[in-house]
Write an enzyme that holds these catalytic residues in place. Sequence first.
Site, PDB file in Angstrom:
ATOM      1  N   HIS A 110      11.717 -67.110 -21.223  1.00 40.05           N
ATOM      2  CA  HIS A 110      12.071 -66.247 -20.359  1.00 40.05           C
ATOM      3  C   HIS A 110      11.538 -64.856 -19.937  1.00 40.05           C
ATOM      4  CE1 HIS A 110      14.383 -69.018 -22.399  1.00 40.05           C
ATOM      5  NE2 HIS A 110      14.228 -69.170 -23.733  1.00 40.05           N
ATOM      6  N   CYS A 111      10.418 -64.922 -19.411  1.00 43.22           N
ATOM      7  CA  CYS A 111      10.131 -63.824 -18.634  1.00 43.22           C
ATOM      8  C   CYS A 111       9.977 -61.880 -19.624  1.00 43.22           C
ATOM      9  CB  CYS A 111      10.214 -63.612 -17.255  1.00 43.22           C
ATOM     10  SG  CYS A 111      10.157 -65.005 -16.330  1.00 43.22           S
TER      11      CYS A 111
END
Length: 422
Positions: free
Chosen positions: A382-383
């Site tokens: 998720h970055c």
Amino acid sequence: MRSCAPASTAGSSPAREPASPGLRAQFPALAETDAVYLDSASTTQKPLPVIHAVRGYHESRTANAGRGSYPWASRLTAEIEDVRARMARFVGAESDEIVFTGGATAGLNAVTLAWGLTNLGDGDEILYSPRDHASNVYPWLHLRQLLSGFGRTVRLVPYRVNAMGEADIDDIAAKITPRTRLITVGHLHHVFGALTTLEELRGHIDPRIALCFDCSQSGGHLPVDVAELHADFAVFAAHKMFGAPGTGVLYCRRQRHGELSPFLPGGNSAVTVDDSGLRAGAMPRLLEGGTHNIAGILALGAALRVLNEFGMDAVAAHNRALTIALIAGLRRVRGLEFTPGPAYAPCETGYGIVSFTLAGISATDLGFVLSEFGFLVRAGAHCVPDGEPDADSVRVSTHIYNTFDEIDRFTECVATIAEEVG
Ligand SMILES: Cc1ncc(COP(=O)(O)O)c(C=O)c1O
């Protein structure tokens, strides 16, 4: 806790109705599939008026804005300024505080380069969360690196996140020093789905400390008022609020305008040249340059109309009710563990994002299996910057077009997978 009434007063089961009948028909991509889209935190589905705005720009009277004086061009110039004014109203700002950017990442980089580079001195400090989205971490690391090249050492001071996924206000308060110049936060965390407003700090900290909010996940999902947040800077990602990719907004409080230097000096930006070099002109064009993403801005204008028609309170209420149903359904699944977030809140709350892991299967594999069953969720890191905990999970995110039936089917599917792998 904020925005969170105790379960006893909130009512044990929020209304399970769609926000408005026929609403899904406005999102054609949903009509042509049996898949259940639960990834609106990555990007939202696009309503018809947005699709028409993008297409209309390319199909009819295409021109550049802010340049020609013939009607096609001047109409577009006026439309862009109209979108700016409407975006300003949407977030409680003034038009000259609204800068069009290429997205939230571009907006945060504009803050670091147009404000940080010229305003931070040797020994100054910035408070940030290493568990935020990389777009709210890496620009600050980059700024520190650039400044060290000029002989200025800026400290990046990490603060903690609590079990509910919110920024730990006590930790932030304890880490503020006379050298603190800026605090940056994710308004709605993109994995934990928790809201941080910093309201507890207001009136207790030096007003000269700048507050920067990454509103990528909150914009278009719940009412956001930058004045209420006391934000100095706030960024929005249009593609997460029904708009098109490659468009975003940077809010920059008027009181900070005198501290800004140009961001993209060039054609269409507000700079002048004299013997001493470039002179900064007026906002918002001081931070803009080159041809606008015209189609993207028109799409944002259409998106704002749609959001206003739905009503942001109704959007937030629907997402909240879906989140509560989702958490209740997932709680029954053996081996499932929630990441920090509203699942640990002492009362029923939620903003349309829930993340979890399941014993016996990796998040990536689980995401794949779920997609085979037709449930489209985000799985993986998720970055979140490398090396942070909870960097591998399945994230479910909702919007106004999701239904309770979809949530029920999803939780049943997760329960079935849990039995298989358990
Ligand atoms: C919290 C957060 N910040 C920043 C971004 C980056 O937004 P953009 O794609 O507009 O650059 C995202 C997108 O995933 C996000 O979730």
